[in-house]
Motif scaffolding. Structure first.
Motif, short mmCIF file in Angstrom:
data_model
loop_
_atom_site.label_atom_id
_atom_site.label_comp_id
_atom_site.label_asym_id
_atom_site.label_seq_id
_atom_site.Cartn_x
_atom_site.Cartn_y
_atom_site.Cartn_z
N GLN A 26 9.20 11.52 -12.80
CA GLN A 26 8.57 11.98 -11.57
C GLN A 26 9.47 11.75 -10.36
OE1 GLN A 26 6.68 10.11 -13.89
NE2 GLN A 26 5.87 12.06 -14.63
N VAL A 27 9.44 12.71 -9.46
CA VAL A 27 10.16 12.61 -8.20
C VAL A 27 9.14 12.49 -7.08
CG1 VAL A 27 11.87 13.66 -6.68
CG2 VAL A 27 11.95 14.11 -9.14
N ILE A 28 9.25 11.42 -6.32
CA ILE A 28 8.33 11.21 -5.19
C ILE A 28 9.17 11.17 -3.91
CG2 ILE A 28 8.40 8.69 -5.57
CD1 ILE A 28 5.61 8.48 -4.38
N TYR A 29 8.69 11.84 -2.89
CA TYR A 29 9.40 11.83 -1.62
C TYR A 29 9.12 10.52 -0.88
CZ TYR A 29 10.34 16.83 -2.10
OH TYR A 29 10.78 18.05 -2.54
N SER A 30 10.12 10.05 -0.17
CA SER A 30 9.91 8.90 0.71
C SER A 30 9.17 9.43 1.94
CB SER A 30 11.26 8.30 1.14
OG SER A 30 11.99 7.93 0.00
N GLU A 31 7.92 9.04 2.08
CA GLU A 31 7.08 9.64 3.11
C GLU A 31 6.84 8.71 4.29
OE1 GLU A 31 6.58 12.57 3.27
OE2 GLU A 31 5.79 13.53 1.48
N TYR A 32 6.72 9.33 5.46
CA TYR A 32 6.31 8.60 6.66
C TYR A 32 4.85 8.17 6.49
CZ TYR A 32 5.83 7.66 11.65
OH TYR A 32 5.62 7.06 12.86
N SER A 33 4.06 9.05 5.88
CA SER A 33 2.63 8.80 5.76
C SER A 33 2.31 7.95 4.54
CB SER A 33 1.87 10.13 5.65
OG SER A 33 0.53 9.89 5.26
N GLN A 34 1.92 6.71 4.78
CA GLN A 34 1.51 5.85 3.67
C GLN A 34 0.21 6.37 3.05
OE1 GLN A 34 1.55 1.86 5.39
NE2 GLN A 34 3.53 2.34 6.29
N ARG A 35 -0.61 7.00 3.88
CA ARG A 35 -1.85 7.56 3.36
C ARG A 35 -1.57 8.60 2.29
NH1 ARG A 35 -4.63 11.97 3.58
NH2 ARG A 35 -3.02 12.94 4.87
N LYS A 36 -0.58 9.47 2.55
CA LYS A 36 -0.25 10.49 1.54
C LYS A 36 0.28 9.84 0.26
CE LYS A 36 2.61 14.48 0.45
NZ LYS A 36 3.84 14.02 -0.18
N THR A 37 1.16 8.87 0.41
CA THR A 37 1.69 8.20 -0.78
C THR A 37 0.56 7.57 -1.59
OG1 THR A 37 3.75 7.73 0.39
CG2 THR A 37 3.32 6.47 -1.62
N LEU A 38 -0.37 6.95 -0.90
CA LEU A 38 -1.45 6.22 -1.59
C LEU A 38 -2.51 7.14 -2.18
CD1 LEU A 38 -1.95 3.26 0.90
CD2 LEU A 38 -1.29 3.06 -1.51
N THR A 39 -2.83 8.21 -1.48
CA THR A 39 -3.97 9.03 -1.92
C THR A 39 -3.58 10.31 -2.65
OG1 THR A 39 -4.10 10.24 0.18
CG2 THR A 39 -5.36 8.20 0.01
N VAL A 40 -2.33 10.73 -2.51
CA VAL A 40 -1.91 11.98 -3.15
C VAL A 40 -0.81 11.71 -4.19
CG1 VAL A 40 -0.93 14.28 -2.78
CG2 VAL A 40 -2.47 13.29 -1.07
#
Lengths: 168, 122
Positions: free
Chosen positions: A132-146
């Motif tokens: 899996q490839v995950i983007y380093s996101e500014y939004s912690q909410r997106k990382t946690l919920t999506v």
């Protein structure tokens, strides 16, 4: 020699100062928790030599043989087969220390070649069919919920026992 | 990435995270962490140093099995170079972290993300 050169880089302090100097105003609040979840390896119920290993990367990796499409604006988790030779892959990531190093050697941030060697040697049982490839996101909410739930979903589908995550 | 490791772990999958930003990973707090004191980019060993890459991955696999408590960090025994000046230059005015094109892309992405969030697409 400054004090910094004798210990690891303080990125939280450095980025705060850097982006404030660039005029970005409010400092980024890095994720912070007091508690730490823990699943003991023993709970897997089998030896590492019998385990299927999942792999996650932030390297924004792509296939050399794929047509260059436009990037997904939603920046959702995607996956690629783990049996691709690393010379067929390259990283599109821009955020790394481009002055000191390179992302030219995939195994320096996505250790597929070495995982396959460890399978051949009986150190691990298998590697999941896709990573899996995950983007380093500014939004912690997106990382946690999506993003994180999507990785968990794919790993469950692939019957992953343990996971290796490498952050560029 | 640390958040993803925590999520997997909380849902029954033991994890090990490889990284080069020790303060950020430990601030978030992950179950198992293999830290290389390297520039951002090569968390599983120096480019083209196959022996080192193999050894770093091996340390992580050992840690997966051996860790008896969360929040365990293992530091790899490697030095990027005898000269540590790269540490002083990170995020400095002399060495902008992103090149101008990447900065432009980053700012555009932020706007796109805000718009998607505003419409409920994300």
């Amino acid at each position: 020699m400054s004090e910094e050169t004798v210990s690891h880089v303080r990125y939280i302090d450095k980025t705060r100062a850097y982006y404030q100097a660039e005029g970005y105003g409010k400092s980024y609040e890095w994720a912070h928790f007091e508690d730490i979840p823990f699943t003991p390896f023993a709970s897997v119920g089998r030896a590492l030599s019998q385990c299927r290993v999942g792999v996650v990367t932030t390297s924004e990796i792509a296939r050399r043989d794929a047509e260059a499409g436009s990037d997904d604006p939603r920046r959702l988790v995607y996956s690629l087969p783990t049996d691709l030779p690393v010379d067929q892959l390259y990283s599109k990531k821009a955020s790394y220390d481009r002055y000191a190093t390179s992302l030219d050697d995939v195994d320096s941030y996505l250790p597929l070649t070495h995982l396959h060697s460890f399978i051949a040697e009986g150190r691990i049982g298998a590697v999941a069919p896709r990573f899996q490839v995950i983007y380093s996101e500014y939004s912690q909410r997106k990382t946690l919920t999506v993003d994180a739930p999507e990785i968990l979903k794919q790993m469950r589908e692939d019957r992953v026992d343990v996971a290796v995550l490498a952050a560029v | 990435m640390s958040l993803a490791a925590r999520h997997l772990e909380a849902n029954g999958i033991p994890t090990v995270l490889f990284g080069c930003a020790r303060d950020i990973v430990e601030h978030c707090a992950v179950p198992r962490f293999v830290f290389s004191d390297f520039p951002l980019g090569n968390p599983t060993g120096k480019p083209y140093d196959l022996d080192m890459q193999r050894a770093v991955l091996s340390l992580g696999l050992d840690l997966l099995v051996s860790a008896s408590a969360p929040g365990t960090t293992v530091v790899t025994p490697y030095e990027w170079s005898a000269d540590h000046s790269w540490k002083d230059k990170v995020f400095s005015k002399a060495q902008p972290f992103l090149d101008p094109e990447a900065t432009k892309t980053w700012l555009e992405r932020k706007e796109t993300y805000r718009a998607l969030k505003g419409t409920g697409t994300l």
